[in-house]
Design a protein around this motif. Structure first.
Motif, short mmCIF file in Angstrom:
data_model
loop_
_atom_site.label_atom_id
_atom_site.label_comp_id
_atom_site.label_asym_id
_atom_site.label_seq_id
_atom_site.Cartn_x
_atom_site.Cartn_y
_atom_site.Cartn_z
N GLY A 209 0.77 -1.24 0.00
CA GLY A 209 0.00 0.00 0.00
C GLY A 209 0.79 1.28 0.00
N GLY A 210 2.11 1.19 -0.05
CA GLY A 210 2.88 2.41 -0.23
C GLY A 210 3.23 3.18 1.02
N SER A 211 3.22 2.52 2.17
CA SER A 211 3.62 3.23 3.39
C SER A 211 5.09 3.61 3.30
CB SER A 211 3.37 2.35 4.62
OG SER A 211 4.12 1.16 4.53
N THR A 212 5.43 4.74 3.91
CA THR A 212 6.80 5.26 3.83
C THR A 212 7.39 5.46 5.22
OG1 THR A 212 5.98 7.53 3.74
CG2 THR A 212 6.38 6.42 1.64
N ASN A 213 8.70 5.46 5.25
CA ASN A 213 9.43 5.73 6.49
C ASN A 213 10.68 6.51 6.13
OD1 ASN A 213 9.94 5.58 9.27
ND2 ASN A 213 11.29 3.83 8.99
N TYR A 214 10.98 7.54 6.91
CA TYR A 214 12.12 8.42 6.63
C TYR A 214 13.03 8.53 7.84
CZ TYR A 214 9.44 10.16 2.61
OH TYR A 214 8.75 10.28 1.43
N ALA A 215 14.31 8.74 7.57
CA ALA A 215 15.22 9.14 8.63
C ALA A 215 14.83 10.54 9.09
CB ALA A 215 16.66 9.13 8.13
N ASP A 216 14.99 10.80 10.38
CA ASP A 216 14.63 12.11 10.91
C ASP A 216 15.37 13.24 10.21
OD1 ASP A 216 14.25 11.01 14.39
OD2 ASP A 216 12.86 10.98 12.70
N SER A 217 16.61 12.97 9.81
CA SER A 217 17.45 14.01 9.23
C SER A 217 16.99 14.48 7.86
CB SER A 217 18.90 13.52 9.13
OG SER A 217 18.97 12.34 8.34
N VAL A 218 16.10 13.70 7.21
CA VAL A 218 15.67 14.06 5.86
C VAL A 218 14.17 14.36 5.77
CG1 VAL A 218 17.52 12.64 4.90
CG2 VAL A 218 15.20 11.72 5.00
N LYS A 219 13.45 14.13 6.86
CA LYS A 219 12.00 14.41 6.83
C LYS A 219 11.76 15.85 6.44
CE LYS A 219 10.40 10.97 10.21
NZ LYS A 219 9.90 10.75 11.58
N SER A 220 10.75 16.07 5.66
CA SER A 220 10.30 17.36 5.11
C SER A 220 11.20 17.87 3.99
CB SER A 220 10.19 18.44 6.20
OG SER A 220 11.46 18.95 6.54
N ARG A 221 12.35 17.22 3.75
CA ARG A 221 13.22 17.64 2.63
C ARG A 221 13.23 16.61 1.50
NH1 ARG A 221 18.55 18.09 3.31
NH2 ARG A 221 18.69 16.55 4.99
N PHE A 222 13.16 15.33 1.85
CA PHE A 222 13.23 14.25 0.86
C PHE A 222 11.86 13.59 0.73
CE2 PHE A 222 18.02 13.02 1.42
CZ PHE A 222 18.37 14.35 1.23
N LEU B 71 13.79 9.09 -5.39
CA LEU B 71 14.05 9.88 -4.19
C LEU B 71 14.24 11.32 -4.61
CD1 LEU B 71 14.43 9.68 -1.07
CD2 LEU B 71 16.89 9.69 -1.52
N GLN B 72 13.26 12.16 -4.33
CA GLN B 72 13.37 13.58 -4.60
C GLN B 72 14.01 14.23 -3.39
OE1 GLN B 72 12.56 15.42 -7.42
NE2 GLN B 72 13.55 17.09 -6.32
N MET B 73 15.15 14.86 -3.60
CA MET B 73 15.91 15.47 -2.51
C MET B 73 15.94 16.98 -2.71
SD MET B 73 19.05 12.74 -2.19
CE MET B 73 19.75 13.15 -3.79
N ASN B 74 15.32 17.70 -1.80
CA ASN B 74 15.27 19.16 -1.84
C ASN B 74 16.03 19.75 -0.66
OD1 ASN B 74 13.54 18.99 -4.10
ND2 ASN B 74 11.72 18.95 -2.79
N SER B 75 16.34 21.03 -0.77
CA SER B 75 17.04 21.74 0.32
C SER B 75 18.26 20.94 0.78
CB SER B 75 16.08 21.96 1.50
OG SER B 75 14.95 22.70 1.09
N LEU B 76 19.06 20.51 -0.16
CA LEU B 76 20.20 19.68 0.16
C LEU B 76 21.24 20.44 0.98
CD1 LEU B 76 20.43 17.79 -3.21
CD2 LEU B 76 20.36 16.69 -0.96
N LYS B 77 21.87 19.70 1.88
CA LYS B 77 22.88 20.26 2.77
C LYS B 77 24.21 19.55 2.54
CE LYS B 77 19.34 20.77 6.38
NZ LYS B 77 18.97 20.42 7.78
N PRO B 78 25.33 20.20 2.87
CA PRO B 78 26.63 19.52 2.71
C PRO B 78 26.69 18.18 3.44
CG PRO B 78 26.98 21.85 3.04
CD PRO B 78 25.51 21.62 3.22
N GLU B 79 26.01 18.06 4.55
CA GLU B 79 26.03 16.80 5.29
C GLU B 79 25.24 15.68 4.61
OE1 GLU B 79 25.22 19.82 6.49
OE2 GLU B 79 23.57 19.71 7.95
N ASP B 80 24.54 16.00 3.54
CA ASP B 80 23.86 14.96 2.74
C ASP B 80 24.84 14.29 1.76
OD1 ASP B 80 21.03 17.13 2.55
OD2 ASP B 80 21.23 15.34 3.82
N THR B 81 26.06 14.81 1.68
CA THR B 81 27.06 14.24 0.78
C THR B 81 27.38 12.81 1.20
OG1 THR B 81 28.04 16.38 0.27
CG2 THR B 81 29.43 14.43 -0.03
N CYS B 82 27.10 11.86 0.32
CA CYS B 82 27.26 10.43 0.60
C CYS B 82 27.17 9.67 -0.71
CB CYS B 82 26.12 9.90 1.48
SG CYS B 82 26.21 10.30 3.22
#
Length: 122
Positions: free
Chosen positions: A56-69, A82-93
């Motif tokens: 059914g499409g339930s989702t789960n996010y890491a706290d660090s990316v909620k509201s941005r991804f 995975l749509q990634m918005n408001s990217l931060k340097p710490e998202d570099t991986c």
């Protein structure tokens, strides 16, 4: 055999956006979940986001990316985004796609993509 092919990584400035795609193919009877993980040098791989495919499409996010991804899926194409918005340097991986699959022989397995580099400059 199941293959996951990722695309969409790259270099972006802080505050920018990127969209990752991952397509699954092969001897797939059913995909239970697809998701994205990431790993920085010297650190453990961590969950970014996961979506249920057969449930059914339930989702789960890491706290660090909620509201941005945002994770989304196209079941007909066995593809997850995975749509990634408001990217931060710490998202570099390096970002890895993961799929939990039931194959034609009714065996369950977890499969990984080859990884795609995301670099966010400050």
């Amino acid at each position: 055999q199941v293959q996951l092919v990722e695309s969409g990584g790259g270099l972006v400035q802080a505050g920018g956006s990127l969209r990752l795609s991952c397509a699954a193919s092969g001897s797939i009877s059913r995909i239970n979940t697809m998701g994205w993980y990431r790993q920085a040098p010297g650190k453990q791989r961590e969950l970014v986001a996961v979506v249920g495919i057969s449930s059914g499409g339930s989702t789960n996010y890491a706290d660090s990316v909620k509201s941005r991804f945002t994770i989304s899926r196209d079941n007909a194409k066995n593809t997850v985004y995975l749509q990634m918005n408001s990217l931060k340097p710490e998202d570099t991986c390096v970002y890895y796609c993961n799929a939990e699959v039931l194959d034609y022989w009714r065996s369950r397995g977890a499969y990984w993509g080859q990884g795609t580099q995301v670099t966010v400059s400050s």
